[in-house]
Design an enzyme around this catalytic site. Structure first.
Site, PDB file in Angstrom:
ATOM      1  N   CYS A 149      48.445 -34.693  25.764  1.00  0.00           N
ATOM      2  CA  CYS A 149      49.821 -34.933  26.163  1.00  0.00           C
ATOM      3  C   CYS A 149      50.106 -36.431  26.020  1.00  0.00           C
ATOM      4  O   CYS A 149      49.299 -37.271  26.410  1.00  0.00           O
ATOM      5  CB  CYS A 149      50.132 -34.506  27.584  1.00  0.00           C
ATOM      6  SG  CYS A 149      49.967 -32.741  27.851  1.00  0.00           S
ATOM      7  N   ASN A 199      50.508 -35.119  32.427  1.00  0.00           N
ATOM      8  CA  ASN A 199      49.348 -34.867  31.571  1.00  0.00           C
ATOM      9  C   ASN A 199      48.194 -34.538  32.505  1.00  0.00           C
ATOM     10  O   ASN A 199      47.942 -35.295  33.439  1.00  0.00           O
ATOM     11  CB  ASN A 199      49.047 -36.135  30.759  1.00  0.00           C
ATOM     12  CG  ASN A 199      47.731 -36.073  30.019  1.00  0.00           C
ATOM     13  OD1 ASN A 199      47.198 -34.996  29.784  1.00  0.00           O
ATOM     14  ND2 ASN A 199      47.214 -37.238  29.649  1.00  0.00           N
ATOM     15  N   GLY A 200      47.496 -33.405  32.273  1.00  0.00           N
ATOM     16  CA  GLY A 200      46.361 -33.066  33.120  1.00  0.00           C
ATOM     17  C   GLY A 200      46.496 -31.658  33.696  1.00  0.00           C
ATOM     18  O   GLY A 200      47.297 -30.855  33.216  1.00  0.00           O
ATOM     19  N   GLU A 256      28.453 -32.678  11.607  1.00  0.00           N
ATOM     20  CA  GLU A 256      29.747 -33.363  11.540  1.00  0.00           C
ATOM     21  C   GLU A 256      30.595 -32.804  10.385  1.00  0.00           C
ATOM     22  O   GLU A 256      31.803 -32.585  10.542  1.00  0.00           O
ATOM     23  CB  GLU A 256      29.501 -34.874  11.390  1.00  0.00           C
ATOM     24  CG  GLU A 256      30.726 -35.732  11.235  1.00  0.00           C
ATOM     25  CD  GLU A 256      31.727 -35.661  12.388  1.00  0.00           C
ATOM     26  OE1 GLU A 256      31.426 -35.046  13.415  1.00  0.00           O
ATOM     27  OE2 GLU A 256      32.839 -36.187  12.209  1.00  0.00           O
ATOM     28  N   LYS A 269      34.247 -30.996  10.983  1.00  0.00           N
ATOM     29  CA  LYS A 269      35.469 -31.450  10.295  1.00  0.00           C
ATOM     30  C   LYS A 269      36.141 -30.278   9.585  1.00  0.00           C
ATOM     31  O   LYS A 269      37.356 -30.134   9.614  1.00  0.00           O
ATOM     32  CB  LYS A 269      35.141 -32.541   9.264  1.00  0.00           C
ATOM     33  CG  LYS A 269      34.895 -33.912   9.849  1.00  0.00           C
ATOM     34  CD  LYS A 269      36.172 -34.572  10.316  1.00  0.00           C
ATOM     35  CE  LYS A 269      35.926 -35.678  11.318  1.00  0.00           C
ATOM     36  NZ  LYS A 269      35.430 -35.271  12.623  1.00  0.00           N
ATOM     37  N   LYS A 325      44.285 -35.283  20.221  1.00  0.00           N
ATOM     38  CA  LYS A 325      43.403 -36.446  20.331  1.00  0.00           C
ATOM     39  C   LYS A 325      43.233 -36.739  21.815  1.00  0.00           C
ATOM     40  O   LYS A 325      44.173 -36.523  22.585  1.00  0.00           O
ATOM     41  CB  LYS A 325      44.103 -37.611  19.636  1.00  0.00           C
ATOM     42  CG  LYS A 325      43.228 -38.787  19.353  1.00  0.00           C
ATOM     43  CD  LYS A 325      42.736 -38.732  17.946  1.00  0.00           C
ATOM     44  CE  LYS A 325      41.809 -39.858  17.593  1.00  0.00           C
ATOM     45  NZ  LYS A 325      40.857 -39.430  16.565  1.00  0.00           N
ATOM     46  N   HIS A 343      14.382 -19.356   9.835  1.00  0.00           N
ATOM     47  CA  HIS A 343      14.221 -18.702  11.139  1.00  0.00           C
ATOM     48  C   HIS A 343      15.446 -17.871  11.510  1.00  0.00           C
ATOM     49  O   HIS A 343      15.604 -17.498  12.663  1.00  0.00           O
ATOM     50  CB  HIS A 343      13.937 -19.757  12.218  1.00  0.00           C
ATOM     51  CG  HIS A 343      12.673 -20.522  11.955  1.00  0.00           C
ATOM     52  ND1 HIS A 343      11.425 -19.953  12.050  1.00  0.00           N
ATOM     53  CD2 HIS A 343      12.464 -21.802  11.549  1.00  0.00           C
ATOM     54  CE1 HIS A 343      10.505 -20.844  11.727  1.00  0.00           C
ATOM     55  NE2 HIS A 343      11.111 -21.983  11.421  1.00  0.00           N
ATOM     56  N   ARG A 391      48.648 -36.808  20.362  1.00  0.00           N
ATOM     57  CA  ARG A 391      48.011 -36.416  21.628  1.00  0.00           C
ATOM     58  C   ARG A 391      48.343 -34.984  22.021  1.00  0.00           C
ATOM     59  O   ARG A 391      47.769 -34.449  22.974  1.00  0.00           O
ATOM     60  CB  ARG A 391      48.463 -37.359  22.750  1.00  0.00           C
ATOM     61  CG  ARG A 391      48.092 -38.793  22.518  1.00  0.00           C
ATOM     62  CD  ARG A 391      48.546 -39.624  23.687  1.00  0.00           C
ATOM     63  NE  ARG A 391      47.829 -39.271  24.887  1.00  0.00           N
ATOM     64  CZ  ARG A 391      46.696 -39.826  25.283  1.00  0.00           C
ATOM     65  NH1 ARG A 391      46.167 -40.780  24.564  1.00  0.00           N
ATOM     66  NH2 ARG A 391      46.111 -39.437  26.385  1.00  0.00           N
ATOM     67  N   TRP A 415      50.333 -30.840  25.114  1.00  0.00           N
ATOM     68  CA  TRP A 415      49.208 -30.002  24.702  1.00  0.00           C
ATOM     69  C   TRP A 415      49.067 -28.997  25.841  1.00  0.00           C
ATOM     70  O   TRP A 415      48.713 -29.367  26.968  1.00  0.00           O
ATOM     71  CB  TRP A 415      47.932 -30.835  24.535  1.00  0.00           C
ATOM     72  CG  TRP A 415      46.783 -30.044  23.991  1.00  0.00           C
ATOM     73  CD1 TRP A 415      46.533 -29.747  22.680  1.00  0.00           C
ATOM     74  CD2 TRP A 415      45.726 -29.448  24.739  1.00  0.00           C
ATOM     75  NE1 TRP A 415      45.388 -29.002  22.573  1.00  0.00           N
ATOM     76  CE2 TRP A 415      44.874 -28.801  23.822  1.00  0.00           C
ATOM     77  CE3 TRP A 415      45.418 -29.371  26.098  1.00  0.00           C
ATOM     78  CZ2 TRP A 415      43.729 -28.106  24.213  1.00  0.00           C
ATOM     79  CZ3 TRP A 415      44.280 -28.684  26.485  1.00  0.00           C
ATOM     80  CH2 TRP A 415      43.449 -28.053  25.553  1.00  0.00           C
ATOM     81  N   GLU A 429      37.779 -27.829  12.135  1.00  0.00           N
ATOM     82  CA  GLU A 429      38.978 -28.289  12.830  1.00  0.00           C
ATOM     83  C   GLU A 429      40.158 -28.496  11.899  1.00  0.00           C
ATOM     84  O   GLU A 429      41.304 -28.358  12.316  1.00  0.00           O
ATOM     85  CB  GLU A 429      38.698 -29.535  13.670  1.00  0.00           C
ATOM     86  CG  GLU A 429      38.390 -30.798  12.918  1.00  0.00           C
ATOM     87  CD  GLU A 429      38.154 -31.995  13.850  1.00  0.00           C
ATOM     88  OE1 GLU A 429      37.321 -32.843  13.514  1.00  0.00           O
ATOM     89  OE2 GLU A 429      38.793 -32.076  14.904  1.00  0.00           O
TER      90      GLU A 429
HETATM   91  C1  F6R Z   1      36.540 -34.420  16.026  1.00  0.00           C
HETATM   92  C2  F6R Z   1      36.958 -35.199  17.163  1.00  0.00           C
HETATM   93  C3  F6R Z   1      36.490 -34.802  18.507  1.00  0.00           C
HETATM   94  C4  F6R Z   1      36.169 -36.047  19.352  1.00  0.00           C
HETATM   95  C5  F6R Z   1      35.795 -35.640  20.786  1.00  0.00           C
HETATM   96  C6  F6R Z   1      35.419 -36.839  21.635  1.00  0.00           C
HETATM   97  O1  F6R Z   1      37.028 -34.917  14.821  1.00  0.00           O
HETATM   98  O2  F6R Z   1      37.699 -36.143  17.026  1.00  0.00           O
HETATM   99  O3  F6R Z   1      35.396 -33.955  18.441  1.00  0.00           O
HETATM  100  O4  F6R Z   1      35.121 -36.725  18.757  1.00  0.00           O
HETATM  101  O5  F6R Z   1      36.881 -34.982  21.372  1.00  0.00           O
HETATM  102  O6  F6R Z   1      36.468 -37.756  21.694  1.00  0.00           O
HETATM  103  P1  F6R Z   1      36.224 -39.254  22.159  1.00  0.00           P
HETATM  104  O7  F6R Z   1      35.382 -39.911  21.129  1.00  0.00           O
HETATM  105  O8  F6R Z   1      37.603 -39.847  22.249  1.00  0.00           O
HETATM  106  O9  F6R Z   1      35.540 -39.190  23.489  1.00  0.00           O
END
Ligand code: F6R
Length: 619
Positions: free
Chosen positions: A2, A101-102, A488, A492, A614, A511, A27, A75, A495
């Site tokens: 948010c 937010n929360g 990783e 990527k 984010k 395995h 966000r 969000w 997501e």
């Molecule tokens: C993936 C991504 C998330 C963040 C995770 C932690 O591309 O961005 O998996 O890495 O939510 O976020 P931070 O680093 O802000 O604690």
């Protein structure tokens, strides 16, 4: 999660708030809304979906001009992403508006009580009840109406959970009030204007002067002043800071996506992460660190805590810490940590890695570690955020603002910063000679160039990504530090492209996971250097042969000139030669480009993938 903006000043609040929301949309983008105070009334508008929907609605019916207002991008937590559940929420009289937010955990009890007392709720959100609680406070039976800030303090004392709240009220028309517990809120200090926001990006176009709002504090902004108190009304001194990046850094600057821009910025970001890390005598010096060497000499165990991409950085950091410092290191998902009965002592160093510095799972894990008397070092990108503020020490990664939801440049700078922290620990504990540290530093200084070289070789990656746009599943394999790189790469792809993607340690294939291999299945393999890691190299070449024998289509990331693996690669992506522990810095880049291109080919919004946001400020 948010995005929140509040404004009090001389400009049109609507314009400032919409500009802020555009910069905070990363966000959360389930809905957006604004409220403006004008002529003794609140005008508000809100729409489900992205900010564009709200902007279209406002173009049709613009609110009256006013210089005090607030806005929100959502969000969704409580209640589906619909118009009624969008923020702001108002009370029964429509005289106040609030955004949040929360998650308010005692929501059910408070709502039941409010309904029993005749309040009318029009949404399924936990936020709306805050509007009604504020209404009760503003309309006390004895007529002694408090200020909006006073009402907010009284309401916050009754709330459990995590929240940033920002409110306006026609009875206090010059003020915007914000409060925070566990969710982010910062003040922007302007000239004749002030701002409240979840993130400095919201007001960077107007001012670079900011102030941190601490845990359980209430901030009141007016055009000419900012007042901050705790929840009991006692004044608190805030810490001011200057934002060290420009508004341009948060623009797309001609790139189609923020993600493509941030991928391209990685050579510079890696270089910046290394600036000022070495003193005149060639010794590592970590400016922001606040742990003394005596405490670091006593460290006998390291625990790394992080989530998502930052967790993968932690898995790579473990190899560096154990190899260079000879100290046992374990890496834990911050979201699981508190519930796993962790064993921590005063001599355990906890390293918390977080881009945003606001991830609630990581913040809670940090608090838990500090309660067990461990020292916590934050590796973080966002200055003034909660995790570094609540840690004993911090190393900032200096990646600059990361706007795309999928983390790219933050990850590479987390890696580089963790290498530097590991070298510092090795220096203090005497587990590496100065010459050995200098040699690694020399390699690190060449990493920006190496990343630049990789970026110049991305055409085959883009081509194969477009060819694979119709696939349903991709597997990623790696060993040693290549395994977290595989994880990783898979994260990527999940997501951004919404494809089933899994990362496996290549040796584990036999395995179980090898049963997944069927003709044509794309398998991406991260291969270590044949010169530096010959045994592991041979093993992974065998693993590639195993999947190829079963019909898999192999996409191989290997060191330039690796002739041994070339015959088994349907597509070969070349990496510049770098020391084995540093290989993730170059090997991750093609996987970022792969996921970005594939998502784009499938017609997805690369910067704002579905269901994500984010900075995850709920547990
Ligand atoms: C993936 C991504 C998330 C963040 C995770 C932690 O591309 O961005 O998996 O890495 O939510 O976020 P931070 O680093 O802000 O604690």
């Amino acid at each position: 999660m948010c995005g929140i903006v509040g404004y009090a000043g001389g400009r049109q609040a609507l314009e400032v708030v919409l500009e802020g929301l555009a910069r905070l949309e990363y966000r959360g983008y389930d809905s957006a809304g604004i409220a403006v105070l004008a002529g003794g009334k609140i005008s508000w508008a809100k729409r489900a979906g992205k900010l564009g929907n709200l902007q279209s609605a406002l173009a049709e019916v613009p609110p009256p001009a006013g210089t005090v207002g607030l806005g929100h991008t959502r969000w969704a937590t409580h209640g589906a992403p619909t118009d009624p559940n969008a923020h702001p929420h108002t009370d029964c009289s429509g005289r106040l508006a609030v955004v949040h937010n929360g998650i308010i955990e005692n929501f059910a009890d408070l709502r039941r009580d409010l309904l029993a007392r005749g309040h009318v709720m029009t949404s399924e959100t936990d936020t709306e009840l805050v509007a009604h609680l504020l209404e009760d406070e503003m309309e006390q039976a004895d007529g002694a109406r408090p200020s909006l800030a006073g009402a907010m303090r009284a309401v916050c004392r009754r709330l459990d959970g995590t929240f940033t709240l920002v409110a306006v009220d026609v009875r206090d028309p010059d003020v915007v009030v914000g409060a925070r517990r566990n969710s982010p809120l910062v003040v922007g200090r302007g000239n004749g204007e002030n701002f409240l926001a979840s993130d400095v990006a919201a007001f960077i176009a107007f001012t670079k002067e900011a102030a941190e709002i601490g845990q359980d504090q209430v901030a009141e902004i007016r055009a000419d002043r900012v007042t901050v108190t705790d929840f009991d009304g006692a004044p608190v001194r805030v810490r001011d800071f200057t934002i060290d990046w420009d508004a341009d850094a948060a623009e797309k600057s001609g790139f189609k996506w923020f993600m493509t821009k941030e991928i391209a910025e990685q050579p510079r970001a890696v270089a910046d992460a290394l600036i000022g890390r070495v003193d005149r005598d060639g010794r590592i010096a970590l400016d922001e660190m606040r742990l003394d060497d005596e405490a670091l000499r006593a460290v006998d165990r390291v625990v790394v805590l992080a989530c998502g991409t930052a967790y993968h950085a932690g898995l790579i950091a473990k190899h560096a810490i154990e190899h260079w410092c000879k100290i046992g290191c374990e890496v834990q998902l911050a979201s699981e940590f508190r519930y796993s009965d962790p064993i921590l002592t005063r001599s355990t160093l906890v390293i918390a890695i977080s881009q945003s510095g606001e991830t609630l799972d990581t913040l809670m894990a940090v608090r838990h570690a500090r309660e067990q008397h461990s020292r916590v070092l934050a590796v973080c990108n966002v200055k003034g955020s909660s995790i570094p503020r609540e840690s004993d020490a911090v190393v900032y990664t200096h990646a600059g603002p990361e706007i795309a939801v999928a983390s790219t440049k933050a990850f590479l700078t987390q890696l580089v910063s963790c290498y530097v922290v590991a070298l510092y620990l090795a220096q203090v504990q005497g587990t590496l000679y100065a010459s050995e540290i200098a040699e690694v530093l020399g390699h690190l200084r060449r990493m920006p160039d190496a990343v630049e070289q990789v970026l110049g070789l991305m055409e085959p990656v883009r081509r194969i990504a477009r060819e694979l746009a119709g696939e349903r599943c991709v597997l990623f394999l790696g060993r040693h530090v290549g395994y977290p790189v595989a994880l990783e790469g898979a994260l990527k792809l999940k997501e951004l492209a919404y494809m089933h993607a899994e990362g496996f340690a290549a040796g584990e294939l036999k395995h179980g996971p090898i049963a997944l291999i069927e003709p044509g299945l794309p398998v991406v393999v991260v291969v270590p250097s044949p010169g530096d890691m010959p045994v592991l190299h041979d093993k992974i070449v065998s693993n590639i042969q195993e999947v190829r024998a079963r019909g898999a289509r192999t996409i191989v990331l290997a060191e330039r000139g690796d002739a041994k693996v070339a015959p088994y690669a349907d597509t070969m992506i070349e990496l510049p030669p770098v020391p084995p522990l540093l290989q993730p810095v170059v090997a991750t880049v093609p996987l970022q480009v792969f996921a970005c291109e594939l998502a784009d080919a499938r017609g997805h919004d690369v910067d704002q993938p579905r269901n994500l946001a984010k900075s995850v400020t709920v547990e």
